[in-house]
Design an enzyme around this catalytic site. Structure first.
Site, PDB file in Angstrom:
ATOM      1  N   HIS A   1      -4.595 -28.781  52.074  1.00  0.00           N
ATOM      2  CA  HIS A   1      -5.498 -29.258  53.112  1.00  0.00           C
ATOM      3  C   HIS A   1      -4.728 -30.058  54.145  1.00  0.00           C
ATOM      4  O   HIS A   1      -3.891 -30.909  53.805  1.00  0.00           O
ATOM      5  CB  HIS A   1      -6.609 -30.115  52.499  1.00  0.00           C
ATOM      6  CG  HIS A   1      -7.604 -29.328  51.714  1.00  0.00           C
ATOM      7  ND1 HIS A   1      -8.195 -29.797  50.559  1.00  0.00           N
ATOM      8  CD2 HIS A   1      -8.117 -28.079  51.922  1.00  0.00           C
ATOM      9  CE1 HIS A   1      -9.034 -28.885  50.097  1.00  0.00           C
ATOM     10  NE2 HIS A   1      -8.999 -27.832  50.906  1.00  0.00           N
TER      11      HIS A   1
ATOM     12  N   GLU B   1      -4.438 -33.904  54.281  1.00  0.00           N
ATOM     13  CA  GLU B   1      -3.914 -34.457  53.030  1.00  0.00           C
ATOM     14  C   GLU B   1      -2.388 -34.345  52.998  1.00  0.00           C
ATOM     15  O   GLU B   1      -1.758 -34.239  51.953  1.00  0.00           O
ATOM     16  CB  GLU B   1      -4.565 -33.742  51.848  1.00  0.00           C
ATOM     17  CG  GLU B   1      -6.091 -33.915  51.857  1.00  0.00           C
ATOM     18  CD  GLU B   1      -6.832 -33.091  50.812  1.00  0.00           C
ATOM     19  OE1 GLU B   1      -6.172 -32.514  49.933  1.00  0.00           O
ATOM     20  OE2 GLU B   1      -8.079 -33.023  50.887  1.00  0.00           O
TER      21      GLU B   1
ATOM     22  N   HIS C   1      -3.775 -33.147  45.935  1.00  0.00           N
ATOM     23  CA  HIS C   1      -4.710 -33.350  47.033  1.00  0.00           C
ATOM     24  C   HIS C   1      -4.949 -34.850  47.203  1.00  0.00           C
ATOM     25  O   HIS C   1      -4.431 -35.655  46.439  1.00  0.00           O
ATOM     26  CB  HIS C   1      -6.046 -32.651  46.728  1.00  0.00           C
ATOM     27  CG  HIS C   1      -5.989 -31.161  46.744  1.00  0.00           C
ATOM     28  ND1 HIS C   1      -6.548 -30.393  47.752  1.00  0.00           N
ATOM     29  CD2 HIS C   1      -5.451 -30.269  45.876  1.00  0.00           C
ATOM     30  CE1 HIS C   1      -6.354 -29.108  47.502  1.00  0.00           C
ATOM     31  NE2 HIS C   1      -5.683 -29.005  46.360  1.00  0.00           N
TER      32      HIS C   1
ATOM     33  N   GLU D   1      -6.164 -35.582  42.655  1.00  0.00           N
ATOM     34  CA  GLU D   1      -6.620 -36.248  43.877  1.00  0.00           C
ATOM     35  C   GLU D   1      -5.993 -37.637  43.942  1.00  0.00           C
ATOM     36  O   GLU D   1      -6.476 -38.579  43.316  1.00  0.00           O
ATOM     37  CB  GLU D   1      -8.147 -36.339  43.896  1.00  0.00           C
ATOM     38  CG  GLU D   1      -8.867 -34.991  43.846  1.00  0.00           C
ATOM     39  CD  GLU D   1      -8.929 -34.297  45.198  1.00  0.00           C
ATOM     40  OE1 GLU D   1      -8.438 -34.867  46.189  1.00  0.00           O
ATOM     41  OE2 GLU D   1      -9.478 -33.175  45.259  1.00  0.00           O
TER      42      GLU D   1
END
Length: 394
Positions: free
Chosen positions: A162, A165, A307, A366
């Site tokens: 992404h 990110e 991420h 994450e």
């Protein structure tokens, strides 16, 4: 650093002289037969760079070597034209310098050019790493994969699926740098000796899956058309791309994999968008195709997708993950402080597809906490938390 072979030289001798494991010497010189070295042949010594020194009156090879903190023989090996007993004032010689510090950028927003610069630097100093292109982005940027290690166990990690990110990319690049430093200096990371891991594991890294999107977020609008006009239209004519997760065509690359893609398509945007649009079908985008082809052509034991944000680790998909996934994620949680979460209402992700098709452990990690893109002030904490996960993954 390159040297020229002399009569009587051997890889074993180079290993002793420079303090570099012989396996790394062999892997840095794949086209050379170590049993048949030829005089004048060029050999790469990993983990070293050179600096120039100009001879001044009174210098001797012994004094120069002592000041530089290197064996005298390394100076003679690096400077074969030097006559040790007749140095000339003003003559330039090369001094070998062992690399003991990081060589990568982590103090500014990190774009595609930064990554290429860092990878080129690392490849020059550590020629035993292997870098290949696994494909190109929509705008034609090469997608590099780095491989390091010779073991049969294959571990894969990727970052920047992404665009906003992007902080995950320097996390992987700095880990690569720290791993290389430990290997060439016979060192350890957090008390773990790295050389046995090099011999037992092959680590695959794709540090920037979405380079077009990263450059858009970090650097702003591209000059090339039609991309400039298209992203402005997709973004509602706003030049603020801080919320942009997609590739340059407005497709979310981590919603592109054939793992219940239809379910994700039902709940996501129905047209190109800054985030969450899964495309018109699975694997329509060159970046997701490159990741799929890499995975099909490899034999990964486990995959880690980095991420941001939330400090959580997703590790399940539709109950298809193997029992060892829970053991591994609990170790990841222990070393990072992150919360393991088995299921989430999301489909069509890279780790989902890997779990579904291979029935092997896959993890979406994450990192950090807050609003994307996370500030660089979080980088050091994110890196230290991720470091434990990466070490455990090996």
């Amino acid at each position: 650093m390159e040297i020229r072979v002399r009569g009587g030289d051997s890889f074993w001798g180079y290993s002793q002289l420079f303090g570099v494991p012989i396996q790394l010497l062999l892997d840095s010189n794949p086209g050379i037969n170590p049993q048949a070295l030829m005089i004048g042949q060029t050999v790469n010594i990993p983990g070293y760079v050179t600096r120039e020194y100009q001879i001044v009156p009174g210098d001797t090879i012994w004094q120069i070597a002592r000041t530089a903190g290197v064996p005298q023989d390394t100076l003679l090996l690096l400077n074969p034209s030097i006559q040790a007993n007749s140095l000339r004032v003003g003559q330039i010689i090369q001094i070998p310098v062992r690399v003991t510090n990081y060589m990568v950028h982590t103090s500014r927003p990190y774009d595609y050019g930064d990554m290429l610069e860092d990878l080129n630097t690392l490849a020059e100093v550590y020629p035993f790493i292997r870098i290949q292109s696994i494909g190109t982005s929509v705008m034609g940027k090469e997608l590099p994969e780095i491989r390091i290690g010779i073991g049969s166990k294959q571990v894969h990690a990727n970052a920047s699926f992404h665009a906003n990110e992007w902080i995950t990319t320097p996390v992987l690049i700095r880990f690569l740098n720290e791993y290389l430093l430990a290997l060439t200096n016979n060192g350890s990371i957090r008390g773990l000796v790295m050389n046995p891991l090099y011999e037992s594991t092959m680590l695959s890294l794709v540090p920037m899956v979405d380079p077009d999107g990263v450059d858009l977020v970090v650097n702003g609008l591209p000059s090339e058309e039609p991309y400039r006009s298209d992203v402005l239209a997709i973004n509602g004519e706003s030049s603020d791309f801080s919320g942009w997760k997609a590739n340059i065509r407005g497709v979310d690359l981590n919603n592109q994999f054939p793992a219940l893609w239809e379910r994700q398509a039902e709940i996501g945007p129905q047209a190109p968008a800054p985030r969450d649009y899964p495309g018109t079908a699975p694997l329509t985008e060159p970046e997701s195709q490159a990741m799929a082809n890499l995975t099909w052509n490899s034999n990964f034991s486990r995959v880690l997708a980095f991420h941001t944000q939330g400090r959580v680790i997703y590790w399940g998909f539709e109950g298809l993950q193997p029992p060892e996934s829970e053991v591994i994620v609990n170790e990841f949680a222990r070393v990072s402080g992150y919360e393991p979460i088995e299921y989430v209402e999301s489909w069509a992700g890279f780790k989902d597809w890997f779990i579904q098709d291979w029935r092997r452990p896959g993890f979406t990690i994450e990192v950090g906490q807050g609003t994307n893109p996370l500030p660089l002030s979080q980088f050091e904490q994110i890196y230290q938390e991720s470091l434990g996960i990466l070490l455990a993954s090996l």
